[in-house]
Design a protein around this motif. Sequence first.
Motif, PDB file in Angstrom:
ATOM      1  N   LEU A 173       0.820  -1.214   0.000  1.00 31.80           N
ATOM      2  CA  LEU A 173       0.000   0.000   0.000  1.00 31.80           C
ATOM      3  C   LEU A 173       0.853   1.263   0.000  1.00 31.80           C
ATOM      4  O   LEU A 173       0.343   2.342  -0.316  1.00 31.80           O
ATOM      5  N   GLY A 174       2.113   1.132   0.376  1.00 31.91           N
ATOM      6  CA  GLY A 174       2.963   2.313   0.444  1.00 31.91           C
ATOM      7  C   GLY A 174       4.348   1.952   0.941  1.00 31.91           C
ATOM      8  O   GLY A 174       4.735   0.772   1.015  1.00 31.91           O
ATOM      9  N   SER A 175       5.106   2.980   1.320  1.00 34.57           N
ATOM     10  CA  SER A 175       6.489   2.797   1.753  1.00 34.57           C
ATOM     11  C   SER A 175       6.722   3.488   3.089  1.00 34.57           C
ATOM     12  O   SER A 175       5.924   4.325   3.533  1.00 34.57           O
ATOM     13  N   ILE A 176       7.845   3.146   3.725  1.00 34.88           N
ATOM     14  CA  ILE A 176       8.186   3.665   5.061  1.00 34.88           C
ATOM     15  C   ILE A 176       9.649   4.079   5.063  1.00 34.88           C
ATOM     16  O   ILE A 176      10.492   3.451   4.412  1.00 34.88           O
ATOM     17  N   GLU A 177       9.934   5.107   5.851  1.00 39.82           N
ATOM     18  CA  GLU A 177      11.323   5.480   6.127  1.00 39.82           C
ATOM     19  C   GLU A 177      11.406   5.889   7.589  1.00 39.82           C
ATOM     20  O   GLU A 177      10.578   6.672   8.068  1.00 39.82           O
ATOM     21  N   LEU A 178      12.390   5.343   8.285  1.00 36.35           N
ATOM     22  CA  LEU A 178      12.494   5.556   9.735  1.00 36.35           C
ATOM     23  C   LEU A 178      13.921   5.926  10.081  1.00 36.35           C
ATOM     24  O   LEU A 178      14.873   5.243   9.672  1.00 36.35           O
ATOM     25  N   ASP A 179      14.073   7.013  10.834  1.00 34.02           N
ATOM     26  CA  ASP A 179      15.374   7.444  11.343  1.00 34.02           C
ATOM     27  C   ASP A 179      15.449   7.111  12.832  1.00 34.02           C
ATOM     28  O   ASP A 179      14.552   7.490  13.606  1.00 34.02           O
TER      29      ASP A 179
END
Length: 750
Positions: free
Chosen positions: A216-222
Amino acid sequence: MVPGPGAPAELVFNFDALEFHLRTKVRPDGGLTSTIVLPNNAAIYESALTLWGVPGASAHDAQRGEFCSELSGCAGGGNKGTGDTPFLTLPADCTDTSPEIQMDIDSWEHIGDYTHAVEPVGPWTGCGKLTFEPRLQATPESTTAGEPSGYNFELEIPQDKGALGLGTPALRSSRIVLPPGLTISPPSANGLEACGDVQLGLGTVEPPACPAASKLGSIELDTPLLADPLSGEIYLRPQTPQNLVRITLAVHGSDVLLKIPGMVTPDPETGRLVATFENTPPQPFGSLRLHFYGGQRAALVNPPDCGKKAVHADFASWAGPAPAWDGSFSIDGNCTAASQFTPSLEAGTASSVAGASSPFTLRVVRPDGQQNLEKIEATLPAGLLAKLKGVAVCGDAEAASGNCPPTSQVGVTTVGVGAGTAPLYVPQPGKAATAVYLAGPYRGAPYSLVVKVPAQAGPFDLGTVTVRNALYIDPTTTQVTAKSDPLPQILQGVPISYRDVRVEINRADFIVSPTNCDPMRVTSRLVSPSGTTATPSDRFQVANCASLGLEPKLAIKLSGAPTRRGGHPKLTATLTTKQADANLKRVQVTLPETEYLENAHIRTVCTRVQYAANQCPKKSIYGYAKAWTPLLDKPLEGPVYLRSSSHKLPDLVASLSGQIHVDLDGRISSFKSRIRNTFDAVPDAPVSKFVLTMQGGGKGLLVNNTNLCTAKPVVNVEFDGQNGKVHKAQSPVSVGGCGGAKAKQGKKKR
């Protein structure tokens, strides 16, 4: 050390010329598991390992050892001091009253025979001193009202990275309430798949093996724990009876893999979405960016109106809840569409041959972004009828659920729903089929249609939609008007925006075309949920009417009374037609000169008000009629009334009942001293036989003005066909009782 494959961190220490590697992995619950493999020649019976919380602190200088002191920067400079970065941070869950460290120990002599040990630590205190201030920003990719759109959600949690401070507790739960009108977009289900728990590898550190169509989508985590950000995907999980939309955030990088299950719950009444994530693994992060894909198959659709849209969120860390957060974004495009309602109508038969059987299709199309469709009312042209003969009728109990017998099916339907340029069409390949069934009386109509639509698309099953449509039949023209019940506007919290509704009545030999080739129209009355109406129509016309014949026959018989002057005969009129002929439009019958109207026998005349209310007095009945048609299983029949008229004489009306009801209105008049009855509005329907019987004797409306046996009466009749042809005939009247006495005497003498 530079970590080996599959471990985000690796430590090593030397002892007695041996290397001991400590490899650390992140468990699915966010905790850490470290493994040390000891050489089999290390004769160790006791060990103590201490990891420093702040490695650069000067308090550890004395412990750095000679070997470390020889390395540049190991015992001084930026690697020590109170301002250096901490290496270990304690948990922030003060509700865990018995935290513990577990150890499993294996030996070379008995491989696999582990010894399990547990060491309590804590409990942790001071959670109230921790700072947790999350901030959320929601941004649509498109700001056009009612349009499918991608969405970006960015959650920021400021981190305290100093050695002297207290670490920022990790996020534990999130509850995000999206604005009203921001709902699930049905077209997103087109081609969408769900990723099962086994494919996701939930509860394991195995990477997901999900199909690309489940993203459904993408993720980015710092995260402050790693130099590089983590990235990943948003996967759709299969629905359950309790939860329609379940998702999983899978982030990975630097040999760390976290899977965060969540759910998106639509309000069953309004469709408003609430996203919830519980028990998020206690790994700190500074920012989390979620991107839901855009385009015509985006998972979300913008609110249908413009203005500021409020977003509310409740967050809690592992140390405790945070103050509620409120924000907003704006929708500012296509702001007038929501007030408009201009649907269009297309309707017609597959074949344009007059009198032929042909499938019929009705289609309603609504422009994107406008008010939704709630009710459909359509009136067919005169003569466009259904052959009910031999068709099973679905009962009321079955009609309510749509579980009608196959023998009652007369067609199918196709429904396109959703916003954007690519609506979702149901039925989809491989899903349950739709059906249109013939059902019995409903809402005062003699028949009804049950439209059954299994709401199945992609990985979703929202149940079965059943809409009943009452079929009203005009008693004078036999025109059919279908009136639908309200169309469901929301299913399990998913708004259903109707864009394209098609009903195809395709049962073999069911729909019969008119035999009138004049231009006509299919008309409609469409209603939105707000009550706004639209009345689109479509031209309808058949052809080849001239090829249809017109050769009906009418036989009149006078009987049941003395044939002499002053007798009141019983009249029987029998009309027959040929199968390939055009239907009748007008019938005019001029009785012979031998008959007058007996005014003295006119007892009671039914008023129009009484007739409309079906309350005519019995004394207003003067005959009986019966009509056979190939469209029905049984003939229509009923009394013949004298009904009040705007003309000098009362009207002669046959009230025919059966599977449907038809009023056949006749106008009585005088023509050259002869009685004439004219049926000016005969329905465009096939009638194979029609019998009209008028009472004789003391109740008869006719009186002989001469002896019928010697007069040889003749009836004149004129037929007008629906195809424009005219057929005139003059037929002798059959008289009952002539020569009867002489015949009896002759037989007796012989």
